[in-house]
Design an enzyme around this catalytic site. Sequence first.
Site: not given
Ligand code: FUB
Ligand code: ZN
Length: 644
Positions: A324, A408
């Site tokens: 990510e 999120c």
């Molecule tokens: O891990 C918490 C949130 O969920 C992260 O900021 C996003 O990238 C997603 O993985």
């Molecule tokens: Zn997000």
Amino acid sequence: MSALPSVDEAPRARFRPPAVPQVEVRGFWGSRVDAVADKTADILYQRCVEAGMLDQIDPDRPVPALRIPFHPNGTVTMQMFWDSDLGKTIETAAYCVYRKPNPALEAKIDAVIDMFEKLQQEDGYLSSWYQRMEPGKRWTNLRDCHELYCAGHLIEGAVAYYQATGKRKLLDVMSRYADHIGTVFGPNPGQRKGYCGHEELELALVKLARVTGNHKYMDLAKYMVDQRGQQPHYFDEEAKARGADPADYHFKNYEYNQAHKPVREQDKVVGHAVRAMYLYAGMADVATEYGDDDLKKALDRLWDDLNSKRLYVTGGLGPSADNEGFTSDYDLPNETAYAETCAAVGLAFWANRMLGMGPNTRYADAMELSLYNGSISGLSLDGSLFFYENPLESRGGHNRWKWHRCPCCPPNIGRMVASIGTYMYGQAEGEVAVHLYCDSTATLDIGSAEVKLTQDTRYPWDGAIGITVDVAKPTRFALNLRIPGWCRKATLSVNGAPVDLKAATEDGYARIEREWKAGDTVQLDLDLAVEQLHAHPEVRQDVGRVTLKRGPLVYCLEGIDNPLSLNRLRVPAPSSFTANFEPGLLEGVVTLAAEAEADATGDWNGDLYRTAAPKTETVPIKAVPYYAWDNREPGEMLVWLRGG
Ligand code: FUB
Ligand code: ZN
């Protein structure tokens, strides 16, 4: 409402953002905020309920079953950060009920806050995951399990709810929790030398310090920033303490969470993009509040790295789904771009906080870019549907969704849009700064007085901006007005008298210091030419291609507006484009139209390959702002177009 703590040693003006209630937003962003207030805020609450989050936080309900299975690595489930989703939902709701009273939503949020209050332990600890789902395991895995990250989002929610409603129950709950965290973590003997694997708490503690006036929260933020990446490494020690092998880590090294070395030594943006942005935002807050030039130097190195090699033209970032996050320099694939909505929102956070150290349009330009493009692309125009990934090319299969197992992004874009007024202005002792232009009225605190600024503008559709000053009595202060880096021609006048922009401008802000009177007017005109941008030749995915931009807006082609497959089109010179405001399209946008060249298919007679080059035909094309794509029927989309 806020009590700003002072740090006497800090040498320069510290620009703090106004609170949401200080800025009345109209115009372009006003309708985005209304969409969030009318739809998104209720949707967020409802989806959190449907996901089962209240079953987890409400101590009066039976402990629920695990709803989201653990990741195959065995340590993480998205359910462990549900408190953060609720924190962001509370924050969004706070701003929205301030803008448009919504007693039903407010009552529901009050009930959620009551649950958190009831859940909080005697010592102040508060985590629905560790108290209800994994009791006995608190503080055993900061690296992976988001414990302090959740605290941070609940703190942000608490600050917002207090500022917007005047209700301080959650603020008191979270202050008690922050007090507890401050006893557990810190430099003193017996304290843990830890910090969270997912940054967030740092910037939240700064907000808490600012709103409560309690400087110890700021010191704790600074401690966590500086402790990151130090040896012996906290994540190694913590793994050993729970009987795990530190080397047995899914991401192999601590670049993933920016803990591979002390932050002051870091010079590449690496790892998980949202984590990186939140860390740098927290660092920038600390640098601002402590007048810490050393930290600012590190931030500027990281800033240069991101902006010169790793940022999409849309202000999106983090190309890879694997981590990510970031990969290698100039690796910016378009169709597979991860470019998480949260990461672009995080860039706006970071850029906004760099402006705390003084106006500089290099930061404001990036903030504006991510806000108008890679961030709000994540929310449908009506506020009901979301993107997690924000690619720059689609064959038609990438469409908005109602919710996500990892939710999120929806509350992140919700809270960002609903608090957009705080990004527009900065306030310091004797100074105000206008970072973003938008029809709005701001009441700003310059220490000795209040300054009201009213912007009258159709920006970003039109570059004419009128500003009226209102002060109770004639007051001397500096008005810093951003001249965007993308603007090739700007004019400025005060009470009708032209200002020599070259002489008045430093770091991209025109600074007008004078005694201002009520009714003084400023007129700023920014030329909004259509431009074509080329990517650095090392960005292999964009070779021979151009992007259309007008002012802060990046444009794209959508299949629905264009006659042929988008990759067949070659765009003409920028001056050939006409910009037209279309009030009935996509809630009113300026579109760009031109005659383009295309490879003709009429004479291919069923061949797949041939030696003769394709013939050329001319076709009309139309581009729309990138943020507004996929709000009509699904279809192709392209940002990087073949050059003429
Ligand atoms: O891990 C918490 C949130 O969920 C992260 O900021 C996003 O990238 C997603 O993985
Ligand atoms: Zn997000």
